[in-house]
Each structure stands twice: as structure tokens, then as C-alpha cells.
Write a protein that holds these residues in place. Structure first.
Motif, PDB file in Angstrom:
ATOM      1  N   LYS A  69       0.821  -1.214   0.000  1.00 32.19           N
ATOM      2  CA  LYS A  69       0.000   0.000   0.000  1.00 32.19           C
ATOM      3  C   LYS A  69       0.851   1.257   0.000  1.00 32.19           C
ATOM      4  N   MET A  70       2.121   1.125   0.379  1.00 29.34           N
ATOM      5  CA  MET A  70       2.948   2.326   0.512  1.00 29.34           C
ATOM      6  C   MET A  70       3.255   2.901  -0.859  1.00 29.34           C
ATOM      7  N   GLU A  71       3.180   4.217  -0.920  1.00 34.79           N
ATOM      8  CA  GLU A  71       3.349   4.902  -2.198  1.00 34.79           C
ATOM      9  C   GLU A  71       4.716   4.633  -2.826  1.00 34.79           C
ATOM     10  N   ASP A  72       5.750   4.550  -2.016  1.00 37.74           N
ATOM     11  CA  ASP A  72       7.097   4.396  -2.558  1.00 37.74           C
ATOM     12  C   ASP A  72       7.469   2.948  -2.849  1.00 37.74           C
ATOM     13  N   VAL A  73       6.622   2.032  -2.471  1.00 38.45           N
ATOM     14  CA  VAL A  73       6.943   0.623  -2.686  1.00 38.45           C
ATOM     15  C   VAL A  73       6.420   0.179  -4.050  1.00 38.45           C
ATOM     16  N   ILE A  74       7.268  -0.476  -4.815  1.00 39.94           N
ATOM     17  CA  ILE A  74       6.876  -0.881  -6.164  1.00 39.94           C
ATOM     18  C   ILE A  74       6.355  -2.311  -6.162  1.00 39.94           C
ATOM     19  N   LYS A  75       7.076  -3.196  -5.519  1.00 37.73           N
ATOM     20  CA  LYS A  75       6.704  -4.604  -5.559  1.00 37.73           C
ATOM     21  C   LYS A  75       7.240  -5.336  -4.334  1.00 37.73           C
ATOM     22  N   VAL A  76       6.447  -6.257  -3.857  1.00 40.14           N
ATOM     23  CA  VAL A  76       6.879  -7.054  -2.709  1.00 40.14           C
ATOM     24  C   VAL A  76       6.567  -8.511  -3.015  1.00 40.14           C
ATOM     25  N   GLY A  77       7.468  -9.403  -2.691  1.00 38.07           N
ATOM     26  CA  GLY A  77       7.185 -10.822  -2.918  1.00 38.07           C
ATOM     27  C   GLY A  77       7.908 -11.691  -1.908  1.00 38.07           C
ATOM     28  N   CYS A  78       7.257 -12.785  -1.561  1.00 32.81           N
ATOM     29  CA  CYS A  78       7.896 -13.735  -0.667  1.00 32.81           C
ATOM     30  C   CYS A  78       8.636 -14.758  -1.512  1.00 32.81           C
ATOM     31  N   ALA A  79       9.863 -15.059  -1.131  1.00 30.97           N
ATOM     32  CA  ALA A  79      10.693 -15.922  -1.969  1.00 30.97           C
ATOM     33  C   ALA A  79      10.757 -17.355  -1.448  1.00 30.97           C
TER      34      ALA A  79
END
Lengths: 180, 556
Positions: A69-79
Motif C-alpha cells: 500500500k505504501m506509495e514508494d513501494v513498487i513490488k513485494v514478494g515472498c521468496a
């Protein structure tokens, strides 16, 4: 739910304060973070970070969704479900009186560590590897007397052509009851 | 066209359709206030305190659906906004807060009135910015409005350094990007429609998301098509007319008997734009246990956060309902509605109509002219208002739900007055009123008509009620013991004051109050004397389930 360790990769715009925002989120929501390492990427405007989270699946998905949800975050993933290369760097300064040096150098050879500094009574050793290897190395080195040490925290990349940038919500598969 | 940063800011606000801002000037926003003065295109409401300005912008946003805007100077001006910003954040209200800050040469040196307001507001804003380069100002302001008004709405703060306000750069006007909610995934809709169609005894829980999406008509259509009762959360009040046979009233800790019983009996819970807060899902693990829970929310992070859903859909409630309605089978559920009717009768029978507060609020909701927004502060009076004051359309109810901000009401009522052009009814208590009564001066300066119903019991009623239930009547610091003459207080500020004593006729007093407020275009405070022992009931204790609703206080 079962508590385990999760490796999370994230891409974020390299704006001032972005790390404060992210770590602040972890603190205020009570996520238990073991390590976080971050630096710029091939694109100077983008930072990549590897986060090691201790928690259950609920915390994992909350963390990912709150981060996304954060504006500066582009992508998040669990590896976790991916085949990844995990690396961490350790610098450790140990007591090394002249009569001990050869023993330490022997340990270095076995663990493929390097001696990067030598003084009359101390040595700085450098080792890179997955966190388990570093733990094992430290265990062997500890009896010689650790003066100070610094670990970078884990960084990880998935093997193969797979990239975090190109992932599309695959990380939600475990929890997504609506998916077919 | 080369303009100063301050002029660019005002131009960008005008671009966004801003015609009213609430604020307070100071050292680091002098240039902004100068640009405001020269522009003449924006009405600025000067409040008594920056907190009042933030609450006013919030109230304005709630009633209009537009993004509220407030201004404050650096340092204490900015920190005074914090409670207002947090209030808006918890209730997902779109707000853009503009603060000034010291010049770049003074930044980070603990200069006079310097504070790291972006640092302070990270946890209570959707996003915030510090603008250090005038070339980034226009884009930042435009982006701030886009963030505030899109997705799950919320506050955004833009901190503008003093030298950015005076520096010049090229300004090109731009038409704001239209914010359209994302379409919902059709394959999910089918599954959800299927589950809804399979439900035998469905109940809808409608939250603030229904109001935010302006989806009330669609909600009512769904309820009608399904023959499905609707319980609203505090944030959802106004989404369905209170006299609608399908309306159960509020659900939650102090929700209605009808809503609690319907929820207990239901087999399917359709939760629309609600986040299952601990005041609704008091026991999140047992809430709607063994029922089919369908959760629609615009914020993916709310899905399965508090209550595990059987099926969920991330999306704007309006968009979702638009696509969902054609897939829903029209139903007539005679048996279910007979039960609902019985619950509602039971609810009416159990209502303690002897309460003075009940009588006053009920009368006020009948006497107030149509379209008057209802604003509350926080505490017993807030719950009484939510229970007994009929709000029949969306965007006519402002209350601090998530943060529970005492002192919210006065500022919010001013904002609501500017947003609607009507006469707001502010229901407050003597505790809350004591926190931000200074804004009555603002209301007088701007000749804002409003009726303030001060539920005067001399105590901090809600805290005291908890002390009765949970602390063996040890009334620690809840007796106000004040000697304030509220009628004189109102008079001294240039407002009107009236007393509604125990023997006075409620209806005629309220009629006089509304008459004076509208006739003289002034705030009228009605000092409503009530007993400190009136309680908010029914009640479900924290962490308990809906089958443990208590209708009388067992004091220990």
C-alpha cells in the motif's frame, strides 16, 4: 499458525525516508524482523531490499499487503517457495596472537574465508555465504575471542530467469481461497 | 508563466476545485497566505486552533465527498494538526494538509518553529511529502490530491519549505486526472454471487466504504432484491434510511438488539466496505463463526486482517455492487423477514425511552430541517446519537469512529456547515466540548448557523460508565466538578445560549434553538441538563460475542 522464517524481496523508489517508512511500519504493526538489507539497483531510482521475517502466514500476508500500500513501494514478494541464492557477508575481528594465527588460517581455508587485516594481536576475517554457513563459521571462531563483528543481513535472488519485477501476485497463492 | 511557489500552490488548489480551506497563518506560511490574499479565489476559514482546522477540513470532506484542505504553519502549527490528521486517517477521509517549514538553510538545525512534521505524520498519513525544490511543487500537490482521493481514501501532508514558496518557476495549468475506481475481477464476482444466492438468512453489514463510494442507492437495491436486512457500522450511518423495513440500525458494542439478533441468526454475512474493527467484531475469532462471510473492501490489507472471510473481493463497493447486482437472484424471504420484524419490535420495546438524552435526540432529529448534517463528539452522547438520531441519507453524519477523538465535533461541524450550506446539529458532551469549544468563536466570526446540543451531565459519562461496570464504581477523575455557565459562555463568544432543564419542554426549546440559529445565522448552544447516571445500552463487553449483549447494567 506455524511460526517460520520468510524471505521477502521488495523494490521501492529510492526516495529519502523510504527505509524509515518501511521499518516504521514493521515496528508499529509489531512484525518481528530478523534482518533487512537494502541498496540501490541497476536502476538508480530503485532500491531493492531483502527482509527476513519471523512469523506465521498471517503476519507474512499482512506485511506484504501493508507494504504494497505504501506509495514508494513498487513490488513485494515472498521468496520462500522459490529456489533462491541466499548470501550474507560477515566481517569479524578476532584475537589472534602470533601462535594462534595458523590455526585461524586453517579454519579460514576450510570455510573459504579470507583474512583481510592483520595486526600483532588481531585479525579481521571476511566470509560470504548463506546464513547457516556464517553461523557455523562463527561457532568455530568464537573460542578465539571475538572483539567485534558485523553481518550485512541476508540478500537473496531467485535462480533462473525469474525476477521480482516481473512477478504478478504469485505470492498470494497460498492464502487465496478464491483462486481456482 | 513564471510564478512563485506560493502562487503555484494556490493555482494547483484551484485546479483541484478547492474553494474552501481551513487554517491558521504563521511565520513559515506567510507567503502562502499572501498568495491566498492576492488570488481571492479560495475562501479561507480562520479557526481558533489548527486542530479545529484539521477537523473542519475532515467534516467538510465527509459531507461533500471532496478532499478537505487545511493549512498550518511549521512547528506547533503543524503538530496541532496531528490529531485531526490521525482522525481522518483512521476513518479513511480524504484530506490534504499543507504546512510550511523553515528555509533550506535552517532545516535540520533545530531552528525556531522547526519540526520534522513529515517524520511525525508517517504513521497517520497515506503518504506525505517535503518539498525542497519549487520545480517539484505542482506535481507534488497534484499527486497529493490523487493519493488522498483514490483507493482507500485518506490524509496526505505536504510540507513546503519557506524558500520554495518564494522561489519562482514555470507553471503550466493542468486538468486534474479523473479518479476512477478500478473495475472488479469478474470471475470473483460469480463466486460471490453464487454464495450470496445460496444464503438462506443473509445479513448485510455496511460500513464507511459504502459512504466513501457513494454506493448507498446500490446497497439499498441489493438489500431489496435479496430481501436482506442491513446493519450499519458507526461509519456507515446514513447509508440506508432508518425507517426502511430492512434497516436494523447500528451494529457493534452499542449496536441495536435487532442487529445483534439478526447477526446471530444469519447464515451469511455480507460485509461491505467495513474493516471488522474491535468495536464491531468484538471477538474477532468468534465473530460470525460458522457463517459464510463475504467481505468486500477496497483495501486488500483489510481482507482477513481481523475476521477470516469465506470469500472476499478487493474493490470499490460501488463498482462491486454495480457488477454484482445483475448476478443476484431476486428473492422473497418471508420467514426471515418475519423474524427480522420480530427482532425490530423487540428492539423498539427494549429501548429505554425514559432517558432524557433519548428524548432530546429523538426530538432534535424531528425538529432539525431536512438535510441538516449531524455531527457528534465522542462518548456516551455519540452512541446515543448513533442509536436514536435518524440519519436518512449518506454524508449527513460526521463522527470520529476509529480514533474516537474527543473534541472533534466543533471543528467538524464548522466544516460540515461550509460543505452543505445547511445548519449542522452538533451533539457533544461537557467533556468533549471543553476540549475544542474555542471553535465556537470561529463559528461566530463566520456566522455559521448551528445547533449545539451539549449533553451536560457534569461527568465524563462513557469512562464513568465503564468505571461502573468494570471498576466497582471507583469514579477516578470522571467527575468534572466545573462551574461553567454555558449559556453565558456562549453569549460571551457572541453565540446564543439556552438552557434545556429537566422541567423544560424539549420540542419547543429545540424549535427556538433552530429558529435562532437559522434566523440570526449564529451557533446556538443548548445546555441540555441530563443525569450523570444515564447509561448507553445495550452493550457488548469488549472481547465478547453477540449472544452476550446486555440490556441492563449489572454493576459490581
Amino acid at each position: 499458525m506455524e511460526e517460520k522464517k520468510y524471505t521477502i524481496g521488495a523494490l521501492a523508489y529510492n526516495k529519502s525516508g523510504v527505509l524509515t517508512r518501511i521499518t516504521g511500519l514493521f515496528t508499529r504493526r509489531g512484525y518481528n524482523i530478523e534482518s533487512i538489507s537494502a541498496c540501490t539497483t541497476e536502476d538508480p531510482e530503485v532500491s531493492r531490499m531483502t527482509i527476513i521475517l519471523k512469523g506465521d502466514e498471517y503476519i507474512l500476508y499482512q506485511l506484504i499487503k501493508q507494504m504494497e500500500k505504501m506509495e514508494d513501494v513498487i513490488k513485494v514478494g515472498c521468496a520462500n517457495e522459490l529456489d533462491c541464492v541466499y548470501r550474507e557477508l560477515l566481517l569479524v575481528k578476532v584475537h589472534a596472537a602470533p601462535e594462534m594465527r595458523s590455526q585461524i588460517i586453517q579454519i579460514n581455508e576450510i570455510y573459504k574465508a579470507k583474512t583481510v587485516d592483520l595486526s600483532p594481536q588481531t585479525m579481521i576475517l571476511e566470509i560470504t555465504g548463506d546464513p547457516d554457513k556464517l553461523d557455523a563459521f562463527l561457532k568455530v571462531i568464537k573460542p578465539y575471542g571475538i572483539l567485534e563483528m558485523q553481518r550485512t543481513g541476508v540478500t537473496a535472488l531467485a535462480r533462473g530467469s525469474h525476477t521480482l519485477k516481473d512477478r504478478d501476485g504469485g505470492e498470494y497463492k497460498i492464502l487465496d481461497k478464491n483462486a481456482d | 508563466m513564471k510564478l512563485t511557489g506560493a502562487d503555484i500552490l494556490i493555482n494547483c488548489l484551484v485546479e483541484q476545485g478547492v474553494d474552501t480551506v481551513f487554517g491558521y497563518p504563521g511565520g513559515t506560511v506567510l507567503d502562502i497566505y499572501d498568495a491566498l490574499y492576492r488570488s481571492g479565489k479560495i475562501d479561507h476559514v480562520l479557526t481558533a486552533h489548527e486542530q479545529g482546522a484539521a477537523h473542519a477540513a475532515d467534516g467538510y470532506a465527509r459531507v461533500t465527498g471532496k478532499t478537505g484542505v487545511c493549512f498550518a504553519t511549521s512547528g506547533p502549527g503543524a503538530t496541532n494538526l496531528v490529531t485531526g490528521i490521525a482522525t481522518a486517517f483512521m476513518d479513511s477521509i480524504p484530506l490534504v494538509a499543507i504546512t510550511g517549514n523553515v528555509g533550506i538553510n535552517f532545516l535540520g538545525r533545530d531552528s525556531f518553529q522547526e519540526i520534522d512534521i513529515t517524520g511525525i505524520t508517517i504513521p497517520i498519513t497515506k503518504h506525505n511529502f517535503i518539498v525542497k525544490d519549487v520545480k517539484e511543487l505542482a506535481a507534488t500537490v497534484r499527486r497529493a490530491f490523487k493519493i488522498a482521493g483514490s483507493g482507500r481514501k485518506g490524509p496526505v501532508l505536504v510540507d513546503i519549505l519557506k524558500d520554495v514558496q518564494t522561489a519562482k518557476c514555470e507553471y503550466a495549468p493542468a486538468v486534474p486526472e479523473k479518479i476512477v475506481p478500478a473495475p472488479v475481477a469478474p470471475e470473483r464476482l460469480f463466486k460471490i454471487a453464487e454464495a450470496i444466492n445460496a444464503g438462506k438468512k443473509p445479513v448485510i453489514i455496511a460500513g464507511g466504504g459504502v459512504i466513501a463510494a457513494d454506493a448507498s442507492p446500490l446497497l439499498c437495491r441489493l438489500a431489496e432484491k435479496l430481501d436482506c436486512p442491513v446493519a450499519y457500522t458507526l461509519m456507515g450511518k446514513g447509508c440506508i434510511p432508518e425507517d426502511d423495513p430492512l434497516c436494523l440500525g447500528m451494529i457493534g458494542m452499542h449496536g441495536t438488539v435487532a442487529a445483534a439478533k439478526a447477526l446471530n441468526e444469519a447464515d451469511t454475512v455480507i460485509a461491505l466496505g467495513t474493516r471488522f474493527s474491535d468495536r464491531v467484531a468484538l471477538n474477532r475469532d468468534k465473530f460470525a463463526e460458522k457463517k459464510v462471510v463475504i467481505h468486500v473492501d477496497i483495501d486488500d490489507a483489510e481482507i482477513d486482517k481481523n475476521v477470516r472471510s469465506t470469500l472476499h473481493l478487493m474493490g470499490d463497493v460501488g463498482e462491486t455492487l454495480k457488477s454484482l447486482l445483475p448476478l443476484i437472484d431476486g428473492r422473497q424471504r418471508k420467514d426471515w423477514l418475519v423474524k427480522i420484524e420480530a427482532f425490530k419490535k423487540e428492539n423498539a420495546a427494549k429501548k429505554d425511552t425514559s432517558l432524557r438524552a433519548y428524548k432530546i435526540l429523538k426530538a432534535a432529529s424531528e425538529v432539525a430541517p431536512a438535510g441538516s448534517p449531524l455531527i457528534t463528539d465522542v462518548g456516551q452522547h455519540q452512541m446515543w446519537a448513533a442509536q436514536h438520531y435518524a440519519v436518512n441519507s449518506p454524508r449527513l453524519f460526521c463522527s470520529s469512529g476509529g480514533l474516537g477523538t474527543m473534541g472533534y465535533g466543533m471543528g467538524a461541524a464548522i466544516g460540515a456547515a461550509f460543505g452543505t450550506g445547511k445548519t449542522p446539529v452538533l451533539v457533544t458532551g461537557d467533556g468533549c466540548f471543553g476540549m475544542n469549544m474555542n471553535e465556537m468563536m470561529t463559528a461566530v466570526s463566520r456566522r455559521v448557523p448551528m445547533v449545539i446540543l451539549l449533553m451536560h451531565n457534569g461527568v465524563l459519562g462513557m469512562v464513568r460508565q465503564w468505571q461502573k461496570v468494570f471498576y466497582s464504581r471507583r469514579f477516578s477523575q470522571t467527575d468534572l466538578n466545573r462551574k461553567t455557565d454555558y449559556v453565558k459562555l456562549a453569549g460571551s463568544m457572541g453565540a446564543r445560549g439556552m438552557t434545556l432543564g429537566e422541567g423544560d419542554d424539549i420540542e419547543s426549546t429545540l424549535k427556538r434553538a433552530f429558529g435562532a440559529a437559522i434566523g440570526e445565522s449564529l451557533p446556538v448552544l443548548v445546555d441540555c441538563i441530563i443525569s450523570p447516571d444515564e447509561n448507553v445500552l445495550p452493550m457488548i463487553k469488549p472481547g465478547q460475542t453477540y449472544d452476550t449483549q446486555i440490556e441492563a447494567l449489572e454493576e459490581n
